[in-house]
Design a protein around this motif. Sequence first.
Motif, PDB file in Angstrom:
ATOM      1  N   CYS A   1      22.268  35.800  17.616  1.00 32.71           N
ATOM      2  CA  CYS A   1      21.141  34.875  17.459  1.00 32.71           C
ATOM      3  C   CYS A   1      20.298  34.863  18.746  1.00 32.71           C
ATOM      4  O   CYS A   1      19.069  34.915  18.686  1.00 32.71           O
ATOM      5  CB  CYS A   1      21.730  33.494  17.195  1.00 32.71           C
ATOM      6  SG  CYS A   1      20.707  32.455  16.243  1.00 32.71           S
TER       7      CYS A   1
ATOM      8  N   THR B   1      12.268  38.133  19.684  1.00 31.86           N
ATOM      9  CA  THR B   1      11.110  37.421  19.111  1.00 31.86           C
ATOM     10  C   THR B   1      10.208  36.898  20.218  1.00 31.86           C
ATOM     11  O   THR B   1       8.987  37.018  20.150  1.00 31.86           O
ATOM     12  CB  THR B   1      11.570  36.216  18.256  1.00 31.86           C
ATOM     13  OG1 THR B   1      12.725  36.571  17.553  1.00 31.86           O
ATOM     14  CG2 THR B   1      10.499  35.754  17.301  1.00 31.86           C
TER      15      THR B   1
ATOM     16  N   GLN C   1      20.163  31.837  11.046  1.00 31.46           N
ATOM     17  CA  GLN C   1      20.283  30.672  11.928  1.00 31.46           C
ATOM     18  C   GLN C   1      19.007  30.421  12.736  1.00 31.46           C
ATOM     19  O   GLN C   1      18.840  29.364  13.322  1.00 31.46           O
ATOM     20  CB  GLN C   1      21.431  30.881  12.918  1.00 31.46           C
ATOM     21  CG  GLN C   1      22.794  30.557  12.332  1.00 31.46           C
ATOM     22  CD  GLN C   1      23.906  30.765  13.357  1.00 31.46           C
ATOM     23  OE1 GLN C   1      23.676  30.713  14.557  1.00 31.46           O
ATOM     24  NE2 GLN C   1      25.106  30.990  12.867  1.00 31.46           N
ATOM     25  N   LEU C   2      18.130  31.426  12.784  1.00 34.11           N
ATOM     26  CA  LEU C   2      16.902  31.267  13.567  1.00 34.11           C
ATOM     27  C   LEU C   2      15.973  30.270  12.897  1.00 34.11           C
ATOM     28  O   LEU C   2      15.998  30.107  11.676  1.00 34.11           O
ATOM     29  CB  LEU C   2      16.169  32.611  13.687  1.00 34.11           C
ATOM     30  CG  LEU C   2      16.779  33.715  14.540  1.00 34.11           C
ATOM     31  CD1 LEU C   2      15.874  34.937  14.526  1.00 34.11           C
ATOM     32  CD2 LEU C   2      16.992  33.253  15.962  1.00 34.11           C
ATOM     33  N   PRO C   3      15.129  29.578  13.707  1.00 33.69           N
ATOM     34  CA  PRO C   3      14.113  28.719  13.101  1.00 33.69           C
ATOM     35  C   PRO C   3      13.218  29.539  12.157  1.00 33.69           C
ATOM     36  O   PRO C   3      13.044  30.750  12.377  1.00 33.69           O
ATOM     37  CB  PRO C   3      13.306  28.209  14.293  1.00 33.69           C
ATOM     38  CG  PRO C   3      14.176  28.423  15.471  1.00 33.69           C
ATOM     39  CD  PRO C   3      15.089  29.555  15.158  1.00 33.69           C
TER      40      PRO C   3
ATOM     41  N   GLN D   1      10.437  31.865  13.604  1.00 36.08           N
ATOM     42  CA  GLN D   1      10.926  33.061  14.301  1.00 36.08           C
ATOM     43  C   GLN D   1      11.443  34.097  13.305  1.00 36.08           C
ATOM     44  O   GLN D   1      11.239  35.299  13.470  1.00 36.08           O
ATOM     45  CB  GLN D   1      12.060  32.693  15.262  1.00 36.08           C
ATOM     46  CG  GLN D   1      11.566  31.953  16.492  1.00 36.08           C
ATOM     47  CD  GLN D   1      12.657  31.753  17.521  1.00 36.08           C
ATOM     48  OE1 GLN D   1      13.806  32.074  17.295  1.00 36.08           O
ATOM     49  NE2 GLN D   1      12.291  31.191  18.657  1.00 36.08           N
TER      50      GLN D   1
END
Lengths: 133, 130
Positions: free
Chosen positions: A42, A49, B22-24, B27
């Motif tokens: 993650c 990102t 799990q990322l927002p 994103q």
Amino acid sequence: MVEGLERASKYIALYAIYESMYLQRDDPIKSQLEGAVTNLYCVILQFLTTAQKFYSHTSGGLVPVSLLSKSSYTKFTLVRTLKNIIANAEKELSPQLDAMAAKHREVQEFLRVIDANGQYITLPILSQKADMH
Amino acid sequence: MAVPPSQTQNCQPSLWDQALNQLPKDQKLALNLSLNIQRNKRSILDSVLEVVNEKQRLCLEKRWKFKNRQGQTIIVRDLLDKIAHYLQKFVDVGDVAVQFDPIHAVLPWAGIRLLLKVVYYFQSTLNSSY
């Protein structure tokens, strides 16, 4: 940022090895290990990102300036802008690099416990692991 | 009817997919849109290696280097050599360990490919401006 990319590449390859070594077998702490690895993944994705947000959005607008402009003032402004982007990106990315290292250390703790319990590991994968270090 | 263990294991999302989930939301969307990896997943690894090799060649020609946060001089080509080495190891794991399917982990490699292209732009613009 290239350093961050190098570190992320290392983790992606290393954890492919770990996944095939440790996560294909049943172990009492397998689910915790999976959680820790997922957390690291993650953070890697968040790093990618964020880096992409900083670099890609700005470079698109700056390419024409670098190609068209001949004046030294515009070049000076361009260089200053690029340096600002790099400085801001590094400020934003360095905590994520630290987080990546911290999550990696967390996983290492789990792996130490599994190793101490005597997991059986296939030899070809072990040679890949040894080559990564 | 009971499902065999091997089948249930295959139905589980990979850890990379779980991490992506799990990322927002913003994103996650940004990653999926920009990387566009829905098609030709297998070709992404070849394409990353291609980009790394191309940048290695350019770095060798231009001898790019920079100073990092600790003040150490870093030669960009050395870092690219390491990335190429890690990528090769990653591909090898898929060949050696039949249980591990490298296709699950193409998402981060696609991100690295994209960023390598951008880094080249920054480096070349900065160097050509002096």
